[in-house]
Design a protein around this motif. Structure first.
Motif, short mmCIF file in Angstrom:
data_model
loop_
_atom_site.label_atom_id
_atom_site.label_comp_id
_atom_site.label_asym_id
_atom_site.label_seq_id
_atom_site.Cartn_x
_atom_site.Cartn_y
_atom_site.Cartn_z
N VAL A 126 0.83 -1.21 0.00
CA VAL A 126 0.00 0.00 0.00
C VAL A 126 0.86 1.25 0.00
CG1 VAL A 126 -1.96 -1.10 1.16
CG2 VAL A 126 -0.16 -0.01 2.54
N ILE A 127 0.26 2.34 -0.47
CA ILE A 127 0.87 3.66 -0.42
C ILE A 127 0.19 4.43 0.71
CG2 ILE A 127 1.27 5.83 -1.66
CD1 ILE A 127 0.99 4.19 -4.27
N TYR A 128 0.98 4.99 1.61
CA TYR A 128 0.39 5.70 2.74
C TYR A 128 1.08 7.05 2.97
CZ TYR A 128 4.41 4.11 5.55
OH TYR A 128 5.67 3.88 6.04
N THR A 129 0.39 7.94 3.69
CA THR A 129 0.92 9.25 4.02
C THR A 129 0.40 9.66 5.39
OG1 THR A 129 1.22 11.52 3.17
CG2 THR A 129 -1.00 10.56 3.00
N ARG A 130 0.94 10.70 5.96
CA ARG A 130 0.45 11.14 7.27
C ARG A 130 -0.89 11.85 7.11
NH1 ARG A 130 3.86 15.34 5.74
NH2 ARG A 130 3.34 17.41 6.59
N THR A 131 -1.75 11.66 8.08
CA THR A 131 -3.11 12.21 8.00
C THR A 131 -3.11 13.73 8.00
OG1 THR A 131 -3.95 10.26 9.15
CG2 THR A 131 -5.40 12.16 9.07
N ASP A 132 -2.19 14.35 8.74
CA ASP A 132 -2.17 15.81 8.82
C ASP A 132 -1.32 16.45 7.73
OD1 ASP A 132 0.32 15.05 9.69
OD2 ASP A 132 0.26 16.14 11.59
N LEU A 189 8.76 6.51 10.43
CA LEU A 189 9.11 7.73 11.15
C LEU A 189 9.30 8.91 10.20
CD1 LEU A 189 11.66 6.33 13.77
CD2 LEU A 189 9.31 7.05 14.17
N ASN A 190 9.91 8.67 9.06
CA ASN A 190 10.15 9.75 8.11
C ASN A 190 8.89 10.19 7.37
OD1 ASN A 190 12.91 10.18 8.58
ND2 ASN A 190 13.47 8.43 7.32
N VAL A 191 7.93 9.27 7.24
CA VAL A 191 6.63 9.68 6.70
C VAL A 191 5.89 10.54 7.73
CG1 VAL A 191 4.36 8.90 5.91
CG2 VAL A 191 6.42 7.70 5.16
N MET A 192 5.94 10.10 8.97
CA MET A 192 5.22 10.80 10.03
C MET A 192 5.76 12.21 10.28
SD MET A 192 2.82 8.76 11.03
CE MET A 192 2.35 9.41 12.61
N ASN A 193 7.08 12.39 10.14
CA ASN A 193 7.63 13.72 10.41
C ASN A 193 7.68 14.61 9.17
OD1 ASN A 193 9.98 13.07 8.91
ND2 ASN A 193 11.09 12.37 10.73
N GLY A 194 7.17 14.10 8.04
CA GLY A 194 7.08 14.93 6.85
C GLY A 194 8.31 14.93 5.97
N LEU A 196 9.27 12.44 4.21
CA LEU A 196 8.81 11.76 3.00
C LEU A 196 7.36 12.14 2.72
CD1 LEU A 196 10.16 8.17 3.77
CD2 LEU A 196 11.18 9.84 2.21
N ASP A 197 7.03 12.25 1.45
CA ASP A 197 5.64 12.50 1.07
C ASP A 197 4.79 11.25 1.32
OD1 ASP A 197 6.43 15.00 0.19
OD2 ASP A 197 6.75 14.32 -1.87
N ILE A 198 5.32 10.11 0.93
CA ILE A 198 4.61 8.84 1.06
C ILE A 198 5.59 7.74 1.43
CG2 ILE A 198 2.74 9.37 -0.56
CD1 ILE A 198 4.31 7.70 -2.68
N GLY A 199 5.04 6.64 1.92
CA GLY A 199 5.80 5.42 2.10
C GLY A 199 5.07 4.29 1.40
N ILE A 200 5.81 3.26 1.02
CA ILE A 200 5.21 2.07 0.41
C ILE A 200 5.56 0.89 1.31
CG2 ILE A 200 5.18 0.53 -1.59
CD1 ILE A 200 5.94 2.95 -3.29
N GLY A 201 4.54 0.20 1.79
CA GLY A 201 4.77 -0.89 2.72
C GLY A 201 3.57 -1.79 2.85
N ALA A 212 -4.73 4.57 15.25
CA ALA A 212 -4.67 5.89 15.89
C ALA A 212 -5.13 7.01 14.95
CB ALA A 212 -3.26 6.16 16.38
N GLY A 213 -5.28 6.69 13.67
CA GLY A 213 -5.72 7.70 12.72
C GLY A 213 -4.65 8.70 12.33
N THR A 214 -3.38 8.32 12.50
CA THR A 214 -2.28 9.25 12.18
C THR A 214 -1.76 9.10 10.75
OG1 THR A 214 -0.71 7.68 13.15
CG2 THR A 214 -1.53 9.46 14.56
N ILE A 215 -2.16 8.02 10.07
CA ILE A 215 -1.81 7.89 8.66
C ILE A 215 -3.06 7.52 7.87
CG2 ILE A 215 0.57 7.15 9.14
CD1 ILE A 215 -0.34 4.32 8.29
#
Length: 318
Positions: A126-132, A189-194, A196-201, A212-215
């Motif tokens: 999947v491709i994911y990003t931080r919610t905020d 961690l790098n997706v969460m702190n901005g 990276l734009d996205i992560g693939i995992g 937690a609704g953070t991504i």
């Protein structure tokens, strides 16, 4: 008399059912078995193995421990298992990474130095990003990459995630920087702190953050939508013709004895049917894909041949 006989038969049937459900674990030649992964703690293979070990002991008479051997995009872990005794005491968590590492570099041991044991799952990428963050759709990510290049995360240099990112770049006609890591935890961690734009995992790496609704999930590389995540579109639905599915299994040193491989064939079928484990892996969006020992070598060989052809086509290998 008839009622009494019927009652006795019912009790006997219940007893036999209880015996079948609580059968003794299969005898095994080792009391302790080490399951090796190239993944860092919290990464996909690490989570997969640690969850599996909670149930394996019900079906194989041994204690299972997980060993994280990081470095070289999986090369160190493969070398660790390839050099171990071929007696069923040490196994490696197979994913496409060990194929890519073997093809893209020159490690001391390659996938050809291991014997595929059994496959358990197909795993959704999947491709994911931080919610905020600023991205609500995959198209938002592509639009930024067209304007400002962008930064995308992948688990390590030789991984299916890396190739998924490269294929998406090519399909979208962008030149985003692909930043690789030695594990999914670091990438998260790098997706969460901005950074990276996205992560693939894999979703199993993301369960705590999703809860937690953070991504947010932007898309899946699956050919079809994930049944447990019906609102998440496929990459193809988003307009980019890329589709990939990850395999998860086990391999050991070459020359595994038949008495060992037979135990694993039976045990893995049973553990996949275990209702408690089934509930857990369904929550992790893992799809059972049992491939027994006799067929797993051909599966791995075919995957490796197809992957090598793709890498040659794209110029990654000669």
């Amino acid at each position: 008399m008839r009622k009494t006989l019927t009652g006795l038969l019912a009790v006997l049937a219940m007893g036999l059912g209880t015996l079948s459900l609580h059968a003794e674990p299969l005898a095994y030649p080792h009391k302790v078995v080490t399951l090796v992964t190239h993944s860092s703690p919290g990464g996909g293979s690490d989570v997969f193995l640690r969850e599996l070990t909670k149930y394996l002991g019900k079906y194989i008479g041994a204690t299972f421990i997980v060993e994280n051997v990081q470095g070289g995009s999986g090369a160190k872990a493969v070398a660790r298992v390839a050099g171990a005794p071929a007696d069923g005491s040490v196994f490696y968590a197979t994913t496409p990474t060990y194929i890519y590492t073997s093809l893209l570099s020159k490690p001391s041991a390659t996938y050809k130095d291991l014997e595929p044991l059994v496959n358990l799952f197909a795993d959704s990428e999947v491709i994911y990003t931080r919610t905020d963050g600023p991205f609500n759709t995959l198209q938002d990510v592509i639009d930024k990459a067209k304007k400002e290049r962008g930064r995308w995360g992948a688990a390590n240099p030789a991984s299916l995630e890396r190739q998924a990112a490269e294929q998406l770049k090519r399909a979208a006609g962008v030149n985003a920087a692909i930043v690789t890591h030695e594990g999914g935890g670091d990438m998260m961690l790098n997706v969460m702190n901005g950074t990276l734009d996205i992560g693939i995992g894999e979703i199993q790496e993301l369960r705590s953050q999703l809860a937690a609704g953070t991504i947010r999930l932007l898309a899946t590389f699956n050919p079809e939508r994930i049944p447990e995540k019906p609102d998440v579109p496929t990459v193809r639905e988003s307009g980019y013709d890329v589709s990939l599915v990850k395999f998860r299994g086990l391999a050991g040193p070459k020359g595994l004895p038949e008495d060992v491989t037979k135990v694993w064939d039976v045990a893995i079928k049973n553990v996949l049917a275990d209702p408690d484990y089934k509930k857990r892996y369904t929550e992790e969006v893992l799809v059972p894909n049992f491939i027994p020992h006799a067929q797993y070598q051909a599966f791995i060989t075919n995957f490796a041949d197809t992957t090598e052809a793709f890498l040659k086509e794209t110029g990654a290998v000669k």
